[in-house]
Design an enzyme around this catalytic site. Sequence first.
Site, short mmCIF file in Angstrom:
data_model
loop_
_atom_site.label_atom_id
_atom_site.label_comp_id
_atom_site.label_asym_id
_atom_site.label_seq_id
_atom_site.Cartn_x
_atom_site.Cartn_y
_atom_site.Cartn_z
N ILE A 177 0.86 -1.19 0.00
CA ILE A 177 0.00 0.00 0.00
C ILE A 177 0.89 1.24 0.00
CG2 ILE A 177 -1.83 1.25 1.18
CD1 ILE A 177 -2.64 -1.33 2.54
N GLY A 178 0.88 1.96 -1.11
CA GLY A 178 1.77 3.10 -1.26
C GLY A 178 3.14 2.64 -1.72
N GLY A 180 5.27 3.45 -4.02
CA GLY A 180 6.32 4.31 -4.55
C GLY A 180 6.78 3.86 -5.92
N THR A 200 -0.47 3.02 -5.85
CA THR A 200 0.12 4.36 -5.81
C THR A 200 -0.89 5.37 -6.32
OG1 THR A 200 1.93 5.77 -6.58
CG2 THR A 200 1.16 4.07 -8.10
N SER A 202 0.44 8.21 -7.64
CA SER A 202 1.32 9.01 -8.49
C SER A 202 1.41 8.40 -9.88
CB SER A 202 2.72 9.08 -7.87
OG SER A 202 3.67 9.55 -8.82
N CYS A 358 13.92 18.61 8.11
CA CYS A 358 13.41 17.29 8.49
C CYS A 358 14.52 16.43 9.10
CB CYS A 358 12.80 16.59 7.28
SG CYS A 358 11.19 17.26 6.78
#
Length: 388
Positions: A177-178, A180, A200, A202, A358
Amino acid sequence: MNAPLKETTTSTQALEQHKSYRFVADLLARADIQINGSRPWDMQVHSSEVFDRALAEGNLGLGEAYMAGQWDAERLDEFFFRLLRAKVDKAVQPSKLVFHALRAKFTNLQSVKRAWKVGEAHYDLGNDFYATMLDKRMTYTCGYWHGAETLDAAQEAKLDLICRKLDLQPGMRILDIGCGWGSFMAYAAEHYGVECVGLTISREQADYGKSLMKKGLPVEFRLQDYREIDEQFDAIISIGMFEHVGRKNHREYMEVAHRCLKDGGLFLLHTIGKNVRESTPDPWVDKYIFPNGDLPSIGQIGDAAGGLFVTEDLPNFGADYDKTLMAWWENFEAHWPQFKERYGNEFYRMWRYYLLSCAAAFRARDIQLWQWVLAKPGVLGGYQRITA
């Protein structure tokens, strides 16, 4: 190469005439930061407007002032490390951000319709751009630096650690899930003989995934929101995606993972997290980097998983994200000349502010990186922690 400092910095004597100078100088002194000092982490102020913007809008005003070139610091990461470690940010309560806080608390900013915004704004900047900043596998999440000396080694160590934590076996079907750019799916398929389905939001990532599939790897990229999937998998992983889910959707996310995971399966959730439950997403990061992002707390994740999963393991290696971000920054800086004309100086300063602030936040232990191992319905005899 450091970001060029302004040739002319407003003199300290001139800045002292500003009504907020003494207050700001005293706040910075708590963190051993001087205005126009000579140390790498000292703040070089080019305009007194910085004081008003930072006090009125917190990190949003400070970040926008930096993007506009109104102040600099040679070691921006060390500036923020000292600021956060001394908790100077907690002493500033910007009145102009009340609406931002209420919006985050009462609005579902990560609805199915809104969820695609971060893909368009951040992850679709260009695969060539990310290829120069990330490791060779295009892994845009925290590496595992225990024993690793390079970014490539740290990311491969992280991917292998996850495979072993899930006890992957040939023929298993995995949901990412996600996903990339598919670094985990490609690694797991190559080294552990599993089949993977990755989600994704994207389009750039999905297009990149097609090149992996052309190599004959059993990996499938889907341009799809996680809420739309309803299939069974032997194991589930989610690496660096939960930060985009949002507190109003945590439970639904866990319910999706629960319905898609076979009985006896493991779910590994790799996510950045915050120390305080009821906090507001950073306004600058929300506006310029990750629209509608919302870092979870341990309590929020525990609440969301309650009654669905048993938490079998929960290590924290947030300090490794400091090293990862600094490695990304070095790559970004080294390759910036080829992107300078495309993105411009304001983007450069924005990206510098993002990566280095960050890194400082992880260094100061202000935010964390957790790997939850969740079981359905729980491992009989107990789960054996894998650390190296």
